[in-house]
Design a protein around this motif. Sequence first.
Motif, PDB file in Angstrom:
ATOM      1  N   GLY A 234       0.832  -1.197   0.000  1.00  0.00           N
ATOM      2  CA  GLY A 234       0.000   0.000   0.000  1.00  0.00           C
ATOM      3  C   GLY A 234       0.865   1.243   0.000  1.00  0.00           C
ATOM      4  N   THR A 235       0.489   2.217  -0.810  1.00  0.00           N
ATOM      5  CA  THR A 235       1.309   3.421  -0.955  1.00  0.00           C
ATOM      6  C   THR A 235       0.530   4.696  -0.653  1.00  0.00           C
ATOM      7  N   HIS A 236      -0.585   4.582   0.060  1.00  0.00           N
ATOM      8  CA  HIS A 236      -1.439   5.748   0.276  1.00  0.00           C
ATOM      9  C   HIS A 236      -1.159   6.484   1.586  1.00  0.00           C
ATOM     10  N   LEU A 237      -0.218   5.983   2.374  1.00  0.00           N
ATOM     11  CA  LEU A 237       0.176   6.654   3.604  1.00  0.00           C
ATOM     12  C   LEU A 237       1.627   7.126   3.472  1.00  0.00           C
ATOM     13  N   VAL A 238       2.112   7.844   4.475  1.00  0.00           N
ATOM     14  CA  VAL A 238       3.490   8.334   4.416  1.00  0.00           C
ATOM     15  C   VAL A 238       4.463   7.174   4.255  1.00  0.00           C
ATOM     16  N   PHE A 239       4.224   6.067   4.981  1.00  0.00           N
ATOM     17  CA  PHE A 239       5.048   4.871   4.855  1.00  0.00           C
ATOM     18  C   PHE A 239       4.179   3.737   4.314  1.00  0.00           C
ATOM     19  N   ASP A 240       4.806   2.852   3.539  1.00  0.00           N
ATOM     20  CA  ASP A 240       4.069   1.781   2.873  1.00  0.00           C
ATOM     21  C   ASP A 240       3.418   0.825   3.863  1.00  0.00           C
TER      22      ASP A 240
END
Length: 283
Positions: A234-240
Amino acid sequence: MNDGAVRTAERVLDLFQGARLTPTQRRIAHSLVQHAPSAAYLSAAEVAELAGVSQPSVTRFAMALGYSGYPALRRELRALAGPRPADGGQAGDNPMQRAVRVEAQHLGRLVEQLDNLDAVEQAAKLLVASRPLPVLGLRAAAPLAAYFGYFAAKVHPDVRVLDNGGTHLLDRLDQARAAGATALLAIVLPRYPRETLDTLREARAAGLAVVAVTDSAVSPAAECADVVLPAAVGTHLVFDLHTGPMAMAMVLLQAMCDAAPGGVQHRLEQFEATAARRHIFEA
């Protein structure tokens, strides 16, 4: 990704299957797959920025696939993608909900991928037969390598987690090979540490079979691996978010248990007896 985006990503990935790509070109392919279908509407300069490469590299990539240039490849990508999509979340979602919803969609894609277990079973047979079994995971992948190693040690007699880089890493790999290792499990996650990829090349050169749990079939680890088990991050937060790769790692461990049921059961019974004798757990 929603279901339509997942299907688009799979169709885009099919464009690259079998192509002999350089490491730079694999980065471009990986970016296009990960960001499908919106990447189909980017310029060559925007794709270059997305992949962290030069704009001429994007042109050479398109030509390596048999297109006259990037515009021709983009037309093909747009035909696969259809109309430009909106955000994959649902109306009213806050950013945290969108991130988790996309992660759930990644898991749904993994469920479909596991309709065919050939690659998982092939990987399991390679790993369960290796004595010892080295498990490589550096930087962001280190916690997942340790997690896998903790449980694998309950069913495998000699698991060696390689989660620290530096000058001793290749020494430890050499020691595992000298002790009889025949295969290596590598957890390889973005941003793909150079030291991890160098270690995979060393492992292959030493004759070890390499199984890679990574985020994409066109990840840089794929060119160094005998078996690739992709699971999106997942790439939708600051960290994966690494929910998918963790699920894939545990599916692989289950397949290892299934490949050697007698020995696994014996080791589990030994562990339970030891845990009871030492009062390790409260319940």
